[in-house]
Design a protein around this motif. Sequence first.
Motif, short mmCIF file in Angstrom:
data_model
loop_
_atom_site.label_atom_id
_atom_site.label_comp_id
_atom_site.label_asym_id
_atom_site.label_seq_id
_atom_site.Cartn_x
_atom_site.Cartn_y
_atom_site.Cartn_z
N VAL A 17 5.60 10.23 0.70
CA VAL A 17 5.09 8.92 0.31
C VAL A 17 5.39 7.92 1.42
O VAL A 17 6.53 7.81 1.88
CB VAL A 17 5.72 8.43 -1.01
CG1 VAL A 17 5.19 7.05 -1.37
CG2 VAL A 17 5.46 9.42 -2.14
N ILE A 18 4.34 7.23 1.83
CA ILE A 18 4.48 6.13 2.79
C ILE A 18 4.27 4.84 2.02
O ILE A 18 3.27 4.70 1.31
CB ILE A 18 3.46 6.25 3.93
CG1 ILE A 18 3.68 7.54 4.72
CG2 ILE A 18 3.54 5.03 4.85
CD1 ILE A 18 2.60 7.82 5.74
N VAL B 295 0.86 -1.18 0.00
CA VAL B 295 0.00 0.00 0.00
C VAL B 295 0.90 1.23 0.00
O VAL B 295 1.92 1.28 0.69
CB VAL B 295 -0.91 0.03 1.25
CG1 VAL B 295 -1.77 1.28 1.26
CG2 VAL B 295 -1.77 -1.21 1.32
N MET B 296 0.52 2.23 -0.80
CA MET B 296 1.25 3.48 -0.84
C MET B 296 0.29 4.61 -0.50
O MET B 296 -0.84 4.63 -0.99
CB MET B 296 1.87 3.72 -2.21
CG MET B 296 2.78 4.90 -2.24
SD MET B 296 3.70 5.24 -3.77
CE MET B 296 3.57 3.81 -4.74
N VAL B 297 0.74 5.51 0.36
CA VAL B 297 -0.05 6.68 0.72
C VAL B 297 0.73 7.92 0.29
O VAL B 297 1.85 8.15 0.76
CB VAL B 297 -0.32 6.75 2.24
CG1 VAL B 297 -1.20 7.94 2.57
CG2 VAL B 297 -0.96 5.45 2.74
N LEU C 143 9.24 5.66 4.24
CA LEU C 143 8.81 7.05 4.26
C LEU C 143 9.79 7.86 3.43
O LEU C 143 11.00 7.79 3.64
CB LEU C 143 8.76 7.58 5.69
CG LEU C 143 8.38 9.05 5.86
CD1 LEU C 143 6.96 9.32 5.37
CD2 LEU C 143 8.52 9.46 7.32
N SER C 144 9.24 8.62 2.48
CA SER C 144 10.06 9.48 1.63
C SER C 144 9.48 10.87 1.58
O SER C 144 8.26 11.04 1.62
CB SER C 144 10.13 8.93 0.20
OG SER C 144 10.70 7.66 0.18
N LYS C 145 10.35 11.86 1.48
CA LYS C 145 9.94 13.25 1.29
C LYS C 145 10.47 13.69 -0.07
O LYS C 145 11.66 13.56 -0.35
CB LYS C 145 10.50 14.14 2.39
CG LYS C 145 10.12 15.61 2.21
CD LYS C 145 10.64 16.47 3.33
CE LYS C 145 12.07 16.82 3.06
NZ LYS C 145 12.63 17.81 3.99
#
Length: 85
Positions: free
Chosen positions: A43-44, A31-33, A53-55
């Motif tokens: 993006v989670i 799952v991607m949020v 976790l990415s910014k």
Amino acid sequence: MDKKIIIKYVVNILEQKSIKYDIHNFDSGAVMVDIWYKNLWYVIQIDDDSIGLSKNDDNPAFTSKPDELFKSEEEFKKKFELLFR
């Protein structure tokens, strides 16, 4: 790691703060949020055994490798709460 519990936790906080998000479910079960907050895109990535976790700011080149990888829900929650609470 229970993906449904993590997603419910994330969505609850985002909705309380009126933060825009979108959830993507993949055939693999991942799952991607996507989250848009303070002119940034986060993006989670939730998998069976980890949470990424990415910014993403000015760099449009998104990679599937997260900036940070968490093996426990508690570690992820600490970081998430620092960013979005």
